[in-house]
Enzyme design. Sequence first.
Site, short mmCIF file in Angstrom:
data_model
loop_
_atom_site.label_atom_id
_atom_site.label_comp_id
_atom_site.label_asym_id
_atom_site.label_seq_id
_atom_site.Cartn_x
_atom_site.Cartn_y
_atom_site.Cartn_z
N THR A 182 33.18 29.62 55.43
CA THR A 182 34.56 30.00 55.08
C THR A 182 35.49 28.98 55.72
O THR A 182 35.15 28.36 56.73
CB THR A 182 34.92 31.40 55.61
OG1 THR A 182 34.84 31.36 57.02
CG2 THR A 182 33.98 32.46 55.07
N GLU A 327 32.63 34.65 50.49
CA GLU A 327 31.65 35.73 50.68
C GLU A 327 31.22 36.40 49.37
O GLU A 327 30.31 37.20 49.36
CB GLU A 327 32.24 36.80 51.61
CG GLU A 327 32.39 36.37 53.07
CD GLU A 327 33.74 35.72 53.38
OE1 GLU A 327 34.36 35.15 52.46
OE2 GLU A 327 34.17 35.77 54.54
N LYS A 436 54.78 44.35 58.48
CA LYS A 436 54.95 45.77 58.77
C LYS A 436 56.36 46.00 59.30
O LYS A 436 56.69 45.66 60.41
CB LYS A 436 53.90 46.22 59.77
CG LYS A 436 52.52 46.12 59.14
CD LYS A 436 51.39 46.44 60.09
CE LYS A 436 50.08 46.23 59.38
NZ LYS A 436 49.27 45.13 59.85
N TRP A 441 55.03 48.81 54.57
CA TRP A 441 54.33 47.54 54.40
C TRP A 441 55.02 46.73 53.33
O TRP A 441 55.30 47.22 52.24
CB TRP A 441 52.87 47.78 54.00
CG TRP A 441 52.01 48.22 55.13
CD1 TRP A 441 52.42 48.83 56.29
CD2 TRP A 441 50.60 48.11 55.21
NE1 TRP A 441 51.35 49.10 57.09
CE2 TRP A 441 50.21 48.67 56.46
CE3 TRP A 441 49.60 47.60 54.39
CZ2 TRP A 441 48.88 48.73 56.88
CZ3 TRP A 441 48.28 47.65 54.79
CH2 TRP A 441 47.92 48.21 56.04
#
Length: 537
Positions: A182, A327, A436, A441
């Site tokens: 990654t 992934e 936040k 959110w």
Amino acid sequence: MMADQLRVAGVLEHAAKWHAESEVVSRLPEGGIHRYTYAQAHHRSKRLANALLKLGIKDGDRVGTVAWNTHRHFELYFGVAGIGAVCHTINPRLFPEQLVYIINHAEDRLLFFDITFLPLVERLAPLCPSVEKWVLMTGPKHLPTDSNLPGLCSYEDLLAAESADYEWPVLDENTACSLCYTSGTTDQPKGVLYSHRSTVLHAMAISLPDALSCSALDVVMPVVPMFHVNAWGLPFAAPLNGAKLVLPGAGMDSASLYELAENEGVTFSAGVPTIWLALLQFMREGKHTFSTLRRTVVGGSSCPPALMKAFEEELGVTIMHAWGMTETSPLGTAGHIKAKHQALSPTDNLAVRAKQGRVVFGVDMKIVGDDGQELPHDGVAFGDLLVRGPWVVGDYFRSGKLGELTADGWFRTGDVATIDPDGFMQITDRSKDVIKSGGEWISSIDLENLAIAHPAVAEAAVIGVPSVKWSERPLLVVVRRPGMDVSAQDLLTFFKGKVAKFCEPDAVEFVEQLPHTATGKLLKTQLRKDFAGYSVA
Ligand code: ADP
């Protein structure tokens, strides 16, 4: 049924037998265009296989590559995997210390690299003791005489000494075939080991019409690098379908890509949004048009709807929005409409396709709340996105622990998303990028997509900055389009009425350029450092 094993080499073998004349065209990093057929690619991959065996490469050994998209890199994909070793594609744009970490972690025994990266690998070599031999991916005339890279030789010399007399072994389909780390956007790089089975299944799945759709009629140009999640599987899907493959080498600038696409009749391409944002500007400035390009896949980060609209209306190129991760091999979802959406207005149609899309068969997904309970598919509730399937990672390479799996076997993506009643997933944010504010959110992606729709904005990023009252508030960081002027106040006004009031950015800062990761994504960890201590009124 026969218990035939799915094998990567079988894909090239199929292309060589049934699409023998389909071409693979590469722009070479050392200059010039190289052109041959799948039959010739197969032939050379077998010579490479013999060379690797002579060098003592055994089942499961890692062979690293630091290379662009070229025919030699293509041969390595098949030659290395074909003998049962692991092709470890390394992203040269990572920081040198990350590269050293990755090469040592993987214990690569050989390292194949393009001439562009000679100065880089010369710096890395003394720190990478596992690498016994460094192979320059070119002919002998480009070999430096004064290099002290251990065992340095040229790729063409290596192949010249070998015959193509080789039968690919019948490997168990669960054998590892390639390894990709990654890019470490949020953490240390982690290795994802793909199997022959996962790779072939993924190549078949991405070929489906509602996925990336790849056929023998296509001329495919992956702009996404072969060191980034196997160029999203296209170097496998193209031969699997007999499509002509066009590999841009080091020529990743808009002018070179445009020239290659026109010369080779490219119909279909793929890359991250940054590539297409730059190309759009190039096309506009030069008043260029595409004669054959009809579709491109955009993923890796959220594709702004404004970019999709511009490509479609101005250039006649449909953008297919797709989501995935290292992934997940990487394809998880693709944004294709369903039958019921056909009657939608162009604006509503775009709104459906701008979402990250529906799963392809093989991948399952769900969203869960903080308590791990599954959330409804109502397009409103958002939670952690979990996925599973035969080409989703089970465990990171040599991590010694179960990576990000839940107790019941789902992979935690680290993305926050909604799923609507038609199954379209939409990423709200990376969980680490969500802002936040006072218990609510705020999606940084929504705000970035809106900002980019402003005519004077070339690129935009939104990060949360500390606020005493709200804990965090959105800061919009903007790169202006060359020659265009826009004030912070203009941009703040631009948001009015387009998002809920509490989501509007509190401040705007202008920069010359934004930090990007090795794969062209916004590097928000850096941006947060750049604006550390920033406070909004
Ligand atoms: P890294 O995790 O190191 O950045 P990846 O290439 O695996 O490297 O990145 C996967 C992540 O990229 C996803 O988890 C998601 O956050 C983001 N991503 C990929 N495609 C999209 C997309 N179409 N829209 C929004 N985000 C995306």
